[in-house]
Design an enzyme around this catalytic site. Sequence first.
Site, short mmCIF file in Angstrom:
data_model
loop_
_atom_site.label_atom_id
_atom_site.label_comp_id
_atom_site.label_asym_id
_atom_site.label_seq_id
_atom_site.Cartn_x
_atom_site.Cartn_y
_atom_site.Cartn_z
N GLY A 45 0.84 -1.18 0.00
CA GLY A 45 0.00 0.00 0.00
C GLY A 45 0.88 1.24 0.00
N GLN A 50 2.96 9.97 1.49
CA GLN A 50 4.26 9.30 1.40
C GLN A 50 5.03 9.66 0.13
OE1 GLN A 50 2.50 5.20 2.33
NE2 GLN A 50 4.49 5.13 3.34
N CYS A 104 6.29 -0.08 7.23
CA CYS A 104 5.89 1.09 6.46
C CYS A 104 7.05 1.53 5.59
CB CYS A 104 5.48 2.20 7.42
SG CYS A 104 4.91 3.69 6.59
N LEU A 105 6.76 1.83 4.33
CA LEU A 105 7.83 2.25 3.40
C LEU A 105 8.52 3.53 3.86
CD1 LEU A 105 6.13 1.55 -0.05
CD2 LEU A 105 7.85 0.17 1.13
N HIS A 146 -4.09 0.93 7.87
CA HIS A 146 -2.74 1.51 7.91
C HIS A 146 -2.64 2.69 6.93
CE1 HIS A 146 1.81 1.15 8.12
NE2 HIS A 146 1.64 1.88 7.04
N GLU A 147 -3.12 2.50 5.72
CA GLU A 147 -3.03 3.57 4.71
C GLU A 147 -3.95 4.74 5.07
OE1 GLU A 147 -0.59 3.45 2.77
OE2 GLU A 147 -0.18 1.35 3.20
N HIS A 150 -2.39 7.12 7.31
CA HIS A 150 -1.44 8.04 6.65
C HIS A 150 -2.13 9.34 6.23
CE1 HIS A 150 2.45 6.15 6.40
NE2 HIS A 150 1.96 5.02 5.92
NI NI Z 1 2.86 3.14 5.82
#
Ligand code: NI
Length: 191
Positions: A45, A50, A104-105, A146-147, A150
């Site tokens: 995701g 991000q 998380c990226l 999670h997304e 963000h």
């Molecule tokens: Ni993340």
Amino acid sequence: MILPVVAYGMPVLRKKGKEITPDYPGLQELIDNMFETMYASDGVGLAAPQIDRSIRLFVIDAEPFAQVDEVKEEEKEKLKGQRVFINPIILEESGEEWNFTEGCLSIPGINEDVKRKSKIKIEYYDRDFNKHTEEIDGLLARVIQHEYDHIEGVLFTDYLSPLKKRLLKRKLENISKGKVNVHYRMKFPKK
Ligand code: NI
């Protein structure tokens, strides 16, 4: 085009994203670029903050989770395929809380258990601005939660215990200083 992924410590990750309209400039290309960036960095995701856009948009393709043996067959099908969420609203969270190890990226190298409710009811627009209301559970719900966080300015590390946070403090500081080893391009806070 692959975009740099914003690292922990960048203010954009702490902002609430703004809603967008169908005439948002370059929307389709932006969505394609987000998928490309997500695949290139092995994510399931990716949310717009991000990639340094403070808007209410995230993309998901949880196919890698469908490769996990423990996941049930009927759930695997749901995990496959590209999904785009525009201006989403989680209307309801229900079911039992369960732990899952998240990453998380924007926070490479940190993976910790996070407790979340198992089921959500979400309203959103797809990339063609068709409105949907869906009830989703299991791993897909987890990725969406999670997304969704963000675009609310929330990171999974916010849920960790004070002790865990203290233990991770140095690691998080290093990420925000660019002292991190990743195979994808990132954008770090200016000194
Ligand atoms: Ni993340």
